[in-house]
Structures are given as structure tokens and as C-alpha cells.
Scaffold this motif. Structure first.
Motif, PDB file in Angstrom:
ATOM      1  N   ASP A 504       1.442  -1.105   0.159  1.00 24.35           N
ATOM      2  CA  ASP A 504       0.494  -0.229   0.676  1.00 24.35           C
ATOM      3  C   ASP A 504       1.323   1.350   0.100  1.00 24.35           C
ATOM      4  OD1 ASP A 504      -2.525  -1.535  -0.303  1.00 24.35           O
ATOM      5  OD2 ASP A 504      -2.672  -1.706   2.015  1.00 24.35           O
ATOM      6  N   ALA A 505       2.122   1.211   1.277  1.00 27.50           N
ATOM      7  CA  ALA A 505       2.722   2.456   0.657  1.00 27.50           C
ATOM      8  C   ALA A 505       3.701   2.752  -0.331  1.00 27.50           C
ATOM      9  CB  ALA A 505       3.707   2.435   1.840  1.00 27.50           C
ATOM     10  N   TYR A 506       4.058   1.837  -1.242  1.00 25.29           N
ATOM     11  CA  TYR A 506       4.514   2.015  -2.158  1.00 25.29           C
ATOM     12  C   TYR A 506       3.359   2.173  -3.419  1.00 25.29           C
ATOM     13  CZ  TYR A 506       9.353  -0.270  -1.527  1.00 25.29           C
ATOM     14  OH  TYR A 506      10.227  -0.772  -0.571  1.00 25.29           O
ATOM     15  N   SER A 507       2.083   1.763  -3.455  1.00 25.92           N
ATOM     16  CA  SER A 507       1.798   2.549  -4.516  1.00 25.92           C
ATOM     17  C   SER A 507       1.148   3.900  -4.041  1.00 25.92           C
ATOM     18  CB  SER A 507       0.244   1.379  -4.330  1.00 25.92           C
ATOM     19  OG  SER A 507      -0.715   1.683  -5.523  1.00 25.92           O
ATOM     20  N   ASN A 508       1.492   3.907  -2.943  1.00 22.95           N
ATOM     21  CA  ASN A 508       0.967   5.745  -2.800  1.00 22.95           C
ATOM     22  C   ASN A 508       2.056   6.833  -3.220  1.00 22.95           C
ATOM     23  OD1 ASN A 508      -1.273   5.190  -1.043  1.00 22.95           O
ATOM     24  ND2 ASN A 508      -0.517   4.880   0.579  1.00 22.95           N
ATOM     25  N   LEU A 509       3.371   5.755  -3.991  1.00 26.87           N
ATOM     26  CA  LEU A 509       4.197   6.921  -4.154  1.00 26.87           C
ATOM     27  C   LEU A 509       4.048   7.212  -5.651  1.00 26.87           C
ATOM     28  CD1 LEU A 509       7.343   5.528  -2.041  1.00 26.87           C
ATOM     29  CD2 LEU A 509       5.988   7.320  -2.106  1.00 26.87           C
ATOM     30  N   PHE A 510       3.481   5.790  -6.519  1.00 23.34           N
ATOM     31  CA  PHE A 510       2.891   6.390  -8.251  1.00 23.34           C
ATOM     32  C   PHE A 510       2.657   7.972  -8.136  1.00 23.34           C
ATOM     33  CE2 PHE A 510       2.433   1.088  -9.013  1.00 23.34           C
ATOM     34  CZ  PHE A 510       3.728   0.975  -8.779  1.00 23.34           C
ATOM     35  N   PHE A 548       4.281  -9.982  -4.827  1.00 24.55           N
ATOM     36  CA  PHE A 548       3.927  -8.673  -4.811  1.00 24.55           C
ATOM     37  C   PHE A 548       4.074  -7.730  -6.141  1.00 24.55           C
ATOM     38  CE2 PHE A 548       6.261  -4.646  -4.114  1.00 24.55           C
ATOM     39  CZ  PHE A 548       7.112  -4.370  -2.884  1.00 24.55           C
ATOM     40  N   SER A 549       4.745  -7.414  -6.892  1.00 22.67           N
ATOM     41  CA  SER A 549       4.124  -7.173  -8.193  1.00 22.67           C
ATOM     42  C   SER A 549       2.752  -7.245  -8.873  1.00 22.67           C
ATOM     43  CB  SER A 549       5.368  -7.073  -9.788  1.00 22.67           C
ATOM     44  OG  SER A 549       6.231  -7.351  -9.725  1.00 22.67           O
ATOM     45  N   GLU A 550       1.982  -8.302  -9.117  1.00 21.42           N
ATOM     46  CA  GLU A 550       0.327  -8.111  -9.315  1.00 21.42           C
ATOM     47  C   GLU A 550       0.115  -7.283  -8.267  1.00 21.42           C
ATOM     48  OE1 GLU A 550      -0.141 -12.708  -9.621  1.00 21.42           O
ATOM     49  OE2 GLU A 550       1.834 -12.932 -11.310  1.00 21.42           O
ATOM     50  N   ALA A 551       0.180  -7.272  -6.881  1.00 22.67           N
ATOM     51  CA  ALA A 551      -0.245  -6.790  -5.765  1.00 22.67           C
ATOM     52  C   ALA A 551      -0.578  -5.564  -6.250  1.00 22.67           C
ATOM     53  CB  ALA A 551       0.047  -6.832  -4.698  1.00 22.67           C
ATOM     54  N   LEU A 552       0.644  -5.007  -6.494  1.00 26.42           N
ATOM     55  CA  LEU A 552       1.537  -3.341  -6.667  1.00 26.42           C
ATOM     56  C   LEU A 552       0.545  -2.856  -7.952  1.00 26.42           C
ATOM     57  CD1 LEU A 552       3.141  -1.023  -5.584  1.00 26.42           C
ATOM     58  CD2 LEU A 552       4.741  -1.969  -6.439  1.00 26.42           C
ATOM     59  N   ALA A 553       0.481  -4.081  -8.649  1.00 21.72           N
ATOM     60  CA  ALA A 553      -0.258  -3.691 -10.641  1.00 21.72           C
ATOM     61  C   ALA A 553      -1.334  -3.697  -9.756  1.00 21.72           C
ATOM     62  CB  ALA A 553      -0.076  -4.687 -11.515  1.00 21.72           C
ATOM     63  N   SER A 554      -2.176  -4.251  -8.964  1.00 25.86           N
ATOM     64  CA  SER A 554      -3.970  -3.988  -8.435  1.00 25.86           C
ATOM     65  C   SER A 554      -4.171  -3.048  -8.035  1.00 25.86           C
ATOM     66  CB  SER A 554      -4.430  -5.186  -7.353  1.00 25.86           C
ATOM     67  OG  SER A 554      -5.661  -5.422  -7.464  1.00 25.86           O
ATOM     68  N   LYS A 555      -3.430  -2.529  -7.593  1.00 24.26           N
ATOM     69  CA  LYS A 555      -3.581  -1.191  -6.481  1.00 24.26           C
ATOM     70  C   LYS A 555      -2.671   0.208  -7.199  1.00 24.26           C
ATOM     71  CE  LYS A 555      -3.152  -2.358  -2.222  1.00 24.26           C
ATOM     72  NZ  LYS A 555      -4.419  -2.210  -0.789  1.00 24.26           N
ATOM     73  N   SER A 556      -2.720  -0.345  -8.589  1.00 26.77           N
ATOM     74  CA  SER A 556      -3.072   1.348  -9.673  1.00 26.77           C
ATOM     75  C   SER A 556      -4.138   1.379 -10.073  1.00 26.77           C
ATOM     76  CB  SER A 556      -1.093   1.040 -10.269  1.00 26.77           C
ATOM     77  OG  SER A 556      -2.121  -0.116 -11.292  1.00 26.77           O
TER      78      SER A 556
END
Length: 644
Positions: A504-510, A548-556
Motif C-alpha cells: 500500500d505504501a509503495y502504491s501511494n508513491l506512484f 508482490f508485483s501483481e498486488a502492486l499492479a492491482s493497487k494502481s
């Protein structure tokens, strides 16, 4: 009559109060006993030998202490050498002579194992109940190991705390406090000169016990205790040879005929980034040092593709030719000390450019010359193809990501221009601590920002930055990245147990940097050291990186999707959908010739102007796993001895 509940409450309060008072009473009794036992005794039992104690985390202070111990033993001044973590500080009151080499670690604190030792000295030195004269029969000397780059307040703070505590206990300083500076690369010379003064004092050569307070230092040059050497004599015979030969006290000392400052990387008033010790460490790791601050190294993937055994993930993601890629840096210095550093912190650190500066054209010429020499050495190696060897002699790509912080180099734009003039593409990686430098940077083929953590706390723990405002610099660097027109990348290094839970925190940096791509790679294990406690347990599997990558992509929410993977490198690429997916086809590869034409034209251009189609074998989920089918997969045969 009070209720049962009230009686129980009263009983609990009385019990707690009784325990508290008992604990305080025992503590005061212990302190009184300590104060009494520490009082000057006319017949104290002396320890057999003086003590040489070291406070260490990465091993630097330990190494210095052992070299000093060897020297002192050679001139018949015996010391017991002990790790301060294993020494009871209450025994200090029985010592006659103590020398302490003290490293300062994160945030100006001592290494965790020696916190008790340092705290005891500091607290006892300021505690009136202990007594100010309990160490009046002890002489001492302290040498601090730290880095000025962490700021004046934290510079050698541990050494200063120890020194002030010993003075508070009544100890008498036999040699002025030494302030070793790892960041400036002057540690060897500073320790050598301090050692000379110590030996001179111990051998009765002058100086004697100092007046306490005379050695806290003002940052200037310490006096040499009467060691005056005529300039002409120094040039002819070396430095201070008539007192004691301390050439090896801190590693590579000055050769005969060389002055102290020259041996420590300062020539003509300019300090060189790469000192002899740093040079030796990096060359041992396979680096070819260029001038005074640059380096080049042959990547294992370059060797692999020369042999037709596959390219790196940048070949799969972006279409570079690994056998024609030169890995280099114009600045071996860095502003971080990351826990996963491949170089185990053998390179210098700094927050600004403070060294002699080499010409960018000379750096490019030397880098290509040294790189091609290493390529030529691959001739005759089994599997090396003649055609690819000839191509490798003409590099077409430069990864400015070898080690250190390339963007620190003041002439980075001129260096990039020269590479582009030779039609060599540039992939530049920065550690997100120099936002102004990012903004000033001319177009490069692809610009990376290392996003090693997603929160302020985890970034501090993983990158161990020099800057106090590291988080603000980090966020500002992401904003600066967003202002770039060319290809931009967030580079994530996953360290299991450190940052793999921060989706979640990484996604917020996008939304801050809005990168074109996000590279997600599992950390490479490079062995555990005193400076880094990572183990194989911290290395994620490729399946972990994919999850992790798939979860991050989903968050976007559809802005990014997984585009490519390179199973061997444990690496996955996310790409911005609205720019790099065209009619169901990914365009993550680069048209390098088009890029060079655009640069030469002088016109403004963007990342979509030089994109190229990604081959199916590099796409996410392909059977090849990012391995180029034109290459030959090679698996090493492993012959493990039986444990029976």
C-alpha cells in the motif's frame, strides 16, 4: 466497611508501592556500594596489562586496534586487546592505562553490543554518587572512528562520550582525542599520526599526561607533540622515521619519499576520492579504477552473452545487447550505506562533491579502453563467439549504475553528452537524495530512481542515508523524476522481512513520480558482513516477487500492469498501460538508433518517441521466462560431496 473490590485495589497499590520502594532501595544500596568500592584505594590491585579496547560494528575499529596492538607489542609495550562488548566497564577503576578505539554507528550511537559499555562510562562520569576521583590512577587515550558527512553533532559522538565520561571519572588523558574521518578518506593518516603521539607519550618521548579538557579539539590539525620535520628532510627520508616506524598502523602507509597527505589521496591541495585502501578493496572486487573517482567493471551478464548463454533482465525488458554493455560510474562515492550494498561499504561516502575532479572526456576514453581490454581477455574462453566478441569491443550501452552516486559528479551532463555523441545509450541510476541534480540532468536514455522503501522509517533502516532530511529529499527526487520527458523508472529492491509487506505504501508513491516503468527485483545476497546482517532468508523467491508485483499492479487500478519478467534475475517489470501498451502489444523495448537521432536533432522529445515492440518471449507469463530463445540455456553441473 470497604467492599472486597476496594480492599483488593488497596492491596494491589500497597504491593506495587512496596515492590517499587524495595527496587529503589536495592538500586541506591548498589550505587552506594559502588561509590564506596570505587573510592580511591591506597592499595588497589593493579591489572596485569594495560587494556586496548575497541568499539566496533563493521570491523574498522577492530582492525585499527589489532594493528596498534601489534606495533605496541613489537616495541615492548604489552596490552591486552579486548572487544568492549566483552569487557565489564566497572573494572575500569582498577586499570592504570586504557586505550579505546571507538566507532560511531547509526544516528551517532554506539553499536548495539557496546551500548552498555558506553552508557555506563557516560552515566557514571556524570553521577555525583559514583565519585569524581575513582579513576584518578588511570591514564587513557581515545581515538574516534566516524564520518563528518553525518553532521557535526554526530561526528565521532561515541568517542566524545567515552572521553568525557572517563574525564568525569577522574581519568587523565595521555594523548589528545583522535578524530578519524572515514567519509573524507583520511582515516589512515589521522590514525597513524595519533598513534605516533600515543607511542611517543608511552615511551617517554615527550608530551606526558595532558591537562584534561585540552584534547576535545576544534576540528583543526592537532599538534605533533614536538615532532617537527624539516621539509627537505621529509622529502628525502619520509615522515617521522626518527620517532617510530608506523607505516602499517592503519593499512597502507606512505611509501618512502611520499608525504602523509599524498599517501592519503591529497595532491596539490586537492583530495582524491579513492585512497590507497579504498582502491585496493575495489580492485580486489574486480573494479578497474579510472583516475581518482571513477570505475568500470565487467558484468557477468556481459560475459554470459559473449558466450551465447543469455542476457540480463535489461535485455529482456528493454532490448539492450548485454555483450555490448559497459558498466561504469563517474563517482564511486555515495550518500547512503544500504544494507544490501554489493560492495559492503568499501566505497567512499559523501553528501556533496569535495574531491579532485577528473575530466569527463578522459573518464569516457579510459572507461571504454579498460572495458575493451576486459572484453579482449574473454578471447579463447569456451563458448565465446567470435562475432559477439568483435561486437563487444564496440560498446553500445552504458549502465551508469555500477556503485556510488553518478549524479554527484559535477560534469555528469558533459559525460552523458560524450557517450551520446558516440551513440552509446545511457541508463543512469540515482539513489533519490539529490533532487536538484535530477532536475539539472540532461536527457538520458532511461533514468532510474532507487525506491528501496516506501516509508520514512523503513527507508532509514534500509538505505542508512547520510542526510538528516533524507525523506524530504527522497520525495522531492520523485517529484523531479515526474518532470522528465524521457523514460523514467522506479527501481524497487525487495528484501524479505524488511520491505515486502509495504504494498500500500509503495502504491501511494506512484502518484508522486508517475514513472513510466517500475522494476521490482529480489535482493541479491552478497554475503553477511559486520555492516550487513542479511542472509539468504532475506532473499525472496521469484514467486514472491511475482506476487508482490501483481498486488502492486492491482493497487494502481489499471494504470500499471505486469509487462515482462526475467526469472533468472528474479525481476518483474510493471509498465504504464496508457503509454506502452498499443493494441494489446507491449512496447517496453527501445529503438536506440531513433533515440540517438532525437538527441542529435536538438529537439524536445518524449519516451513514446523511441519505444519499440517487446518480443513475446520477454512478456510476462511466457514459457521462456524472459530467456532469449536465440541464446543457449546453460546450467552448471554441481557436484556436491556426500555428507555421509
Amino acid at each position: 466497611m470497604p467492599s472486597a473490590a476496594a480492599r483488593l485495589t488497596l492491596l494491589a497499590v500497597l504491593s506495587f508501592t512496596t515492590l517499587y520502594c524495595l527496587r529503589k532501595s536495592l538500586r541506591l544500596r548498589r550505587l552506594r556500594h559502588l561509590s564506596f568500592s570505587l573510592s580511591p584505594n591506597p592499595n588497589p590491585k593493579p591489572s596485569q596489562n594495560p587494556k586496548l579496547l575497541y568499539i566496533t560494528q563493521s570491523g574498522t575499529s577492530k582492525t585499527l586496534a589489532h594493528r596498534l596492538h601489534t606495533l605496541l607489542s613489537a616495541i615492548n609495550i604489552p596490552f591486552d586487546i579486548i572487544n568492549a562488548a566483552e569487557y565489564d566497564p566497572e573494572n575500569l577503576v582498577n586499570e592504570k592505562l586504557v586505550v579505546i578505539i571507538a566507532s560511531t554507528w547509526e544516528d551517532g550511537n554506539p553499536p548495539k553490543e557496546t551500548e552498555f559499555f558506553v552508557n555506563w562510562i557516560e552515566e557514571s562520569g556524570s553521577d555525583f554518587r559514583v565519585g569524581k576521583g575513582v579513576m584518578s590512577g588511570c591514564e587513557f587515550g581515545v581515538f574516534g572512528v566516524g564520518s563528518w558527512e553525518y553532521g557535526e553533532d554526530r561526528f565521532n559522538r561515541v568517542g566524545r562520550r567515552v572521553r568525557e565520561g572517563l574525564i568525569g571519572l577522574g581519568g587523565r588523558e595521555v594523548v589528545k582525542f583522535g578524530k578519524g574521518d572515514v567519509g573524507k578518506g583520511e582515516l589512515e593518516g589521522e590514525f597513524r599520526r595519533w598513534g605516533e603521539r600515543l607511542v611517543n607519550a608511552l615511551s617517554g618521548g615527550g608530551g606526558g599526561v595532558l591537562e584534561n579538557g585540552g584534547g576535545d579539539g576544534d576540528g583543526g590539525e592537532l599538534e605533533e607533540d614536538g615532532f617537527e620535520v624539516d621539509d627537505d628532510e621529509e622529502e628525502e627520508h619520509g615522515v617521522v622515521e626518527e620517532i617510530v616506524d608506523l607505516e602499517d598502523i592503519a593499512g597502507k602507509g606512505p611509501r618512502k619519499g611520499k608525504s602523509v597527505v599524498e599517501a592519503n589521496g591529497v595532491q596539490n591541495g586537492e583530495r582524491e576520492m579513492v585512497t590507497p585502501v579504498i582502491r585496493a578493496n575495489l580492485e580486489k572486487q574486480g573494479y578497474k579504477i579510472i583516475g581518482s573517482h571513477s570505475g568500470v567493471k565487467l558484468c557477468r551478464w556481459t560475459k554470459s552473452q559473449l558466450r551465447g548463454r543469455g542476457g540480463c533482465y535489461k535485455h529482456s525488458f528493454y532490448g539492450i545487447e548485454s555483450h555490448r554493455c559497459m558498466e561504469a560510474t563517474p563517482s564511486l562515492a555515495c550518500a547512503n550505506k544500504c544494507v544490501f550494498c554489493w560492495r559492503h561499504h568499501t566505497n567512499p561516502v559523501g553528501k556533496s562533491w569535495q574531491w579532485k575532479m577528473d575530466d569527463p572526456l578522459e573518464i569516457v576514453n579510459s572507461a571504454i579502453e579498460l572495458h575493451t581490454k576486459m572484453i579482449k581477455q574473454m578471447k579463447g574462453v569456451p563458448g565465446v563467439k567470435e562475432e559477439q566478441l568483435l561486437e563487444g569491443l564496440s560498446p553500445r550501452h552504458c549502465a551508469l549504475s555500477l556503485v556510488g552516486e553518478p549524479i554527484m559528479y559535477p560534469e555528469i551532463n558533459t559525460l552523458v553528452d560524450e557517450l551520446h555523441r558516440r551513440r552509446i545509450s545511457t541508463f543512469l541510476v540515482t539513489n533519490a537524495q539529490f533532487p536538484d541534480k535530477i532536475r539539472m540532468l540532461k536527457p538520458v536514455t532511461q533514468l532510474y530512481v532507487s525506491v528501496d522503501a516506501a516509508t520514512k522509517e523503513s527507508l532509514k533502516a534500509i538505505d542508512r542515508p547520510l542526510f538528516g532530511d533524507y525523506w524530504e529529499r527522497f520525495l522531492e527526487s520523485l517529484k523531479a523524476l515526474n518532470e522528465k520527458e524521457q523514460r523514467t523508472v522506479y527501481r524497487l529492491t525487495l528484501v524479505k522481512g524488511w520491505n515486502t509487506e509495504d504494498v500500500d505504501a509503495y502504491s501511494n508513491l506512484f502518484s508522486i513520480g508517475k514513472p513510466d516503468f517500475v522494476e521490482i527485483k529480489g535482493v541479491t545476497y552478497c554475503g553477511s558482513t559486520a555492516a550487513s546482517k542479511l542472509t539468504m532468508e532475506n532473499v525472496p523467491w521469484h514467486s514472491d516477487v511475482k506476487d508482490f508485483s501483481e498486488a502492486l499492479a492491482s493497487k494502481s487500478e489499471g494504470q500499471y500492469e505486469v509487462a515482462c519478467e526475467h526469472v533468472h534475475s528474479c525481476c518483474v517489470l510493471l509498465a504504464k498501460v496508457n503509454k506502452f501498451e498499443v493494441d494489446g502489444q507491449w512496447y517496453t523495448w527501445i529503438d536506440y538508433e531513433k533515440f540517438h537521432d532525437l538527441v542529435a536533432s536538438g529537439r524536445s522529445f518524449s519516451s513514446i518517441d523511441y519505444m519499440a515492440a517487446t518480443p513475446s518471449w520477454a512478456s510476462y507469463g511466457a514459457d521462456e521466462g524472459g530467456f532469449d530463445p536465440e541464446q543457449k540455456r546453460y546450467k552448471k553441473e554441481r557436484h556436491h560431496k556426500s555428507s555421509r
